[in-house]
Design an enzyme around this catalytic site. Structure first.
Site, short mmCIF file in Angstrom:
data_model
loop_
_atom_site.label_atom_id
_atom_site.label_comp_id
_atom_site.label_asym_id
_atom_site.label_seq_id
_atom_site.Cartn_x
_atom_site.Cartn_y
_atom_site.Cartn_z
N ILE A 182 0.82 -2.30 5.59
CA ILE A 182 1.65 -2.19 4.44
C ILE A 182 1.45 -3.11 3.30
O ILE A 182 2.33 -3.12 2.35
CB ILE A 182 3.20 -2.34 5.15
CG1 ILE A 182 3.64 -3.91 5.71
CG2 ILE A 182 3.55 -1.57 6.21
CD1 ILE A 182 4.80 -4.22 5.89
N GLU A 183 0.49 -3.71 3.46
CA GLU A 183 0.17 -4.55 2.15
C GLU A 183 -1.22 -4.19 1.59
O GLU A 183 -1.10 -3.45 0.59
CB GLU A 183 0.09 -6.22 2.66
CG GLU A 183 1.38 -6.52 3.17
CD GLU A 183 1.23 -8.07 3.30
OE1 GLU A 183 1.00 -8.95 2.66
OE2 GLU A 183 1.61 -8.43 4.64
N MET A 184 -2.31 -4.71 1.81
CA MET A 184 -3.49 -4.25 1.18
C MET A 184 -4.17 -3.31 1.96
O MET A 184 -5.09 -2.39 1.45
CB MET A 184 -4.23 -5.42 0.77
CG MET A 184 -3.81 -6.27 -0.35
SD MET A 184 -4.46 -8.00 -0.49
CE MET A 184 -6.10 -7.38 -1.28
N ALA A 223 -3.31 -6.02 6.40
CA ALA A 223 -1.98 -5.60 6.91
C ALA A 223 -1.79 -3.94 6.49
O ALA A 223 -1.91 -3.68 5.13
CB ALA A 223 -0.78 -6.60 6.23
N HIS A 272 0.91 -1.37 0.07
CA HIS A 272 -0.23 0.11 0.05
C HIS A 272 0.76 1.28 0.16
O HIS A 272 1.64 1.48 0.78
CB HIS A 272 -1.01 0.15 1.32
CG HIS A 272 -1.81 1.10 1.37
ND1 HIS A 272 -2.94 1.33 0.40
CD2 HIS A 272 -1.92 2.18 2.22
CE1 HIS A 272 -3.59 2.57 0.67
NE2 HIS A 272 -2.90 2.85 1.75
#
Length: 330
Positions: free
Chosen positions: A139-141, A137, A97
């Site tokens: 820092i992911e989605m 998460a 993200h």
């Protein structure tokens, strides 16, 4: 036809018996090595509470490629687990993200159903548990799960697919069913029929001489102690000092100092196409990765020729990639 005298027959018979004995000894010797491995089954174990059905698999495929369950609307599971890149991303650490870089390398999802622990630190035991983590998460989605479910409910296509996949659930679009569907799809992402699998099943010509020599070295040096089972991973955790890594690994999950710097044994299936290597993706070369593993984990100093043989063997672990056509999304 010339007749063989008794004097000539005895040495000939002895020679034939010695040759047969050598062949038998060689066969017995190879049987020892082959007994260390097992071919990849067609499917991994299927949990009793998540039966594998065509409806779940199809829905899971849609969700795997669906970017609208990310906060930005542009990131999906397939962003980091790219079918064209060994179902990984081939960069040192995952980017999620708003371009944030994670601290760990993206593991391939291929054959993940054969593992008893998911993620590098094993914080989830099952594919169902793993499926929702990247969605939420930061820092992911970076998508709140309730919001992700609400977004899916907006589409008639998803309402129909969830109803078909979970016919006994009066309100089927929920986070648990999202996890079950994605996990079902992932259990189909297996890579059978590698040269190694064909060799194990009796095709003596499936691997080259160097690959067979590398397999023997793999056992003799002790690599098979951790890289075993159908996925060539014991799903256990071992301390490894990857270059530049400051990751506490399994310690983050257990809080036990014994686990500091320990990571789950990665699968070696398709390892030749899922570079770069180690928890932080710090090593690009398979030769270098094998050399470091020998140095740190078994105390063995591979020669250049031995490295070539082991790497040749690892190339024989590349199986047939699943034929997945990205779905048309609503």
């Amino acid at each position: 036809m010339r007749k063989m005298t008794r004097a000539g027959f005895i040495p000939a018979l002895a020679g034939a018996l010695m040759a047969a004995g050598a062949v038998q000894a060689q066969d017995n010797d190879m049987a020892f090595y082959l007994d260390m491995f097992e071919p990849l089954p067609a499917l991994p174990p299927i949990p009793a509470d998540n039966s594998l059905t065509p409806e779940k698999i199809e829905l899971g495929k849609m969700l795997f490629f669906e970017p609208r369950i990310s906060s930005s609307g542009v990131i999906s599971c397939a962003t980091c687990h790219n079918p064209a890149l060994g179902w990984a991303d081939r960069i040192p650490r995952a980017v999620g993200h708003l371009g944030q870089e994670g601290s760990r390398n993206t593991p391939t999802v291929l054959n993940a159903g054969f593992l008893d622990a998911q993620f590098w630190d094993g914080r989830e035991a099952t594919l169902e548990g793993q499926a929702l983590g990247p969605i939420a998460a930061d820092i992911e989605m970076a998508m709140d799960l309730d919001e992700a479910v609400a977004r899916l409910q907006e589409f008639e296509t998803y309402r129909a697919h969830f109803a078909e996949a979970f016919p006994d659930d009066p309100d089927p679009i929920n986070a648990d069913n999202v996890a079950q569907a994605i996990a079902s799809f992932e259990r189909t992402l297996n890579t059978p029929n590698s040269p190694f699998d064909r060799y194990l099943r009796g095709d003596v010509n499936a691997m080259t001489e160097d690959q067979v020599a590398g397999m023997r070295l793999f056992v003799d040096v002790g690599c098979v102690a951790c890289h075993n089972g159908p996925a060539l991973s014991d799903s256990n955790f071992h301390v490894f000092d990857a270059p530049g890594s400051e990751d506490d690994g399994r310690f983050v999950v257990t809080g036990d100092d014994f686990d500091r710097g320990a990571f789950r044994t990665p699968t070696l299936r398709n390892v030749a196409v899922t570079y770069p290597y180690f928890n932080n993706g710090s090593v690009e070369s398979l030769h270098e990765a094998v050399f470091m593993m020998g140095d740190q984990m078994t105390g063995y100093d591979f020669s250049d020729d031995e490295l070539d043989q082991v790497v040749a063997f690892l190339h024989a672990l590349t199986g047939e990639m699943p034929a997945v056509m990205p779905p048309a999304l609503p």
